[in-house]
Design an enzyme around this catalytic site. Sequence first.
Site, PDB file in Angstrom:
ATOM      1  N   HIS A   5       0.842  -1.207   0.000  1.00 46.30           N
ATOM      2  CA  HIS A   5       0.000   0.000   0.000  1.00 46.30           C
ATOM      3  C   HIS A   5       0.872   1.250   0.000  1.00 46.30           C
ATOM      4  CE1 HIS A   5      -3.126  -2.650   2.216  1.00 46.30           C
ATOM      5  NE2 HIS A   5      -3.571  -2.465   0.987  1.00 46.30           N
TER       6      HIS A   5
ATOM      7  N   LYS B 108     -18.207  -6.197   7.828  1.00 47.63           N
ATOM      8  CA  LYS B 108     -16.967  -6.965   8.009  1.00 47.63           C
ATOM      9  C   LYS B 108     -16.436  -6.765   9.417  1.00 47.63           C
ATOM     10  CE  LYS B 108     -13.894  -7.853   4.093  1.00 47.63           C
ATOM     11  NZ  LYS B 108     -12.884  -7.139   3.293  1.00 47.63           N
TER      12      LYS B 108
ATOM     13  N   ARG C  91      -1.604  -6.248  -8.729  1.00 46.16           N
ATOM     14  CA  ARG C  91      -0.372  -6.999  -8.451  1.00 46.16           C
ATOM     15  C   ARG C  91      -0.126  -8.081  -9.486  1.00 46.16           C
ATOM     16  NH1 ARG C  91      -2.760  -8.184  -2.660  1.00 46.16           N
ATOM     17  NH2 ARG C  91      -4.432  -8.484  -4.165  1.00 46.16           N
TER      18      ARG C  91
ATOM     19  N   SER D 203      -3.082  -7.890   2.536  1.00 48.88           N
ATOM     20  CA  SER D 203      -3.449  -7.727   3.952  1.00 48.88           C
ATOM     21  C   SER D 203      -3.972  -9.044   4.514  1.00 48.88           C
ATOM     22  CB  SER D 203      -4.534  -6.654   4.097  1.00 48.88           C
ATOM     23  OG  SER D 203      -4.038  -5.414   3.719  1.00 48.88           O
TER      24      SER D 203
HETATM   25  O1  PNS Z   1      -8.967  -3.119   0.019  1.00 47.00           O
HETATM   26  P1  PNS Z   1     -10.174  -3.667  -0.680  1.00 47.00           P
HETATM   27  O2  PNS Z   1     -11.019  -4.456   0.299  1.00 47.00           O
HETATM   28  O3  PNS Z   1      -9.826  -4.436  -1.913  1.00 47.00           O
HETATM   29  O4  PNS Z   1     -11.041  -2.392  -1.164  1.00 47.00           O
HETATM   30  C1  PNS Z   1     -12.297  -2.559  -1.782  1.00 47.00           C
HETATM   31  C2  PNS Z   1     -13.033  -1.215  -1.917  1.00 47.00           C
HETATM   32  C3  PNS Z   1     -13.080  -0.484  -0.592  1.00 47.00           C
HETATM   33  C4  PNS Z   1     -12.303  -0.343  -2.925  1.00 47.00           C
HETATM   34  C5  PNS Z   1     -14.465  -1.524  -2.432  1.00 47.00           C
HETATM   35  O5  PNS Z   1     -15.023  -2.535  -1.668  1.00 47.00           O
HETATM   36  C6  PNS Z   1     -15.384  -0.305  -2.388  1.00 47.00           C
HETATM   37  O6  PNS Z   1     -15.202   0.626  -3.123  1.00 47.00           O
HETATM   38  N1  PNS Z   1     -16.390  -0.355  -1.484  1.00 47.00           N
HETATM   39  C7  PNS Z   1     -17.328   0.724  -1.254  1.00 47.00           C
HETATM   40  C8  PNS Z   1     -18.759   0.328  -1.639  1.00 47.00           C
HETATM   41  C9  PNS Z   1     -18.965   0.462  -3.137  1.00 47.00           C
HETATM   42  O7  PNS Z   1     -18.804   1.522  -3.704  1.00 47.00           O
HETATM   43  N2  PNS Z   1     -19.354  -0.646  -3.776  1.00 47.00           N
HETATM   44  C10 PNS Z   1     -19.568  -0.732  -5.204  1.00 47.00           C
HETATM   45  C11 PNS Z   1     -18.336  -1.319  -5.901  1.00 47.00           C
HETATM   46  S1  PNS Z   1     -18.571  -1.474  -7.633  1.00 47.00           S
END
Ligand code: PNS
Length: 175
Positions: A19, A43, A92, A130
């Site tokens: 990150h 979560k 990645r 993570s």
């Molecule tokens: O670190 P992560 O868990 O891969 O991050 C995922 C994240 C936070 C980018 C994604 O879950 C997100 O944007 N969540 C917010 C809710 C949202 O907008 N959902 C629609 C996604 S198309």
Amino acid sequence: MKDVIAIYPGSFDPLTNGHLDLIERGSKIFDQLIVAILRNPEKEPLFSVEERFEMLQSMISHQSNVRVDSFDGLMVEYAVRVGATAVLRGIRAISDYEYELQMALMNRKLEPRLEAVFMMPAEAYSYLSSRLVREIATLGGSVKDLVPPMVEQKLREKLPRADQRRGHGTLKQGK
Ligand code: PNS
């Protein structure tokens, strides 16, 4: 010319060196970068949003165009609210691509003004996540070089059993 504000959204549970690598790269190409921690009530995280905020904050304090924030609800709505026009995500390996593509295209459908920008972390972090850090730390393995020393310390405090396991020698050290 208008400043380009980007958000780098994620769970950061916990923050890894991968990150940080991406934040460093992003801070070089965007005028402002907002590292946005998702508040996800569904979560059960290892670290609270406040703990993750604190760790991120102390690791980015030397980068004047980077700041930390948290959000809930739709990421695209948050991005519009803070005036961001780009969303930074790390890729990645090919395995990340499918999920990221789906998410980026869905986000584009929801908010066409927002561009997804993908960057690759340094090769050394291409296998780092993570989830694996949490698993290794929980089972008493070393996460040195995978997370900043501050996060390593916080993992030790959060997961004392990992220390105990190491102490009792149930995990063999690598040769
Ligand atoms: O670190 P992560 O868990 O891969 O991050 C995922 C994240 C936070 C980018 C994604 O879950 C997100 O944007 N969540 C917010 C809710 C949202 O907008 N959902 C629609 C996604 S198309």
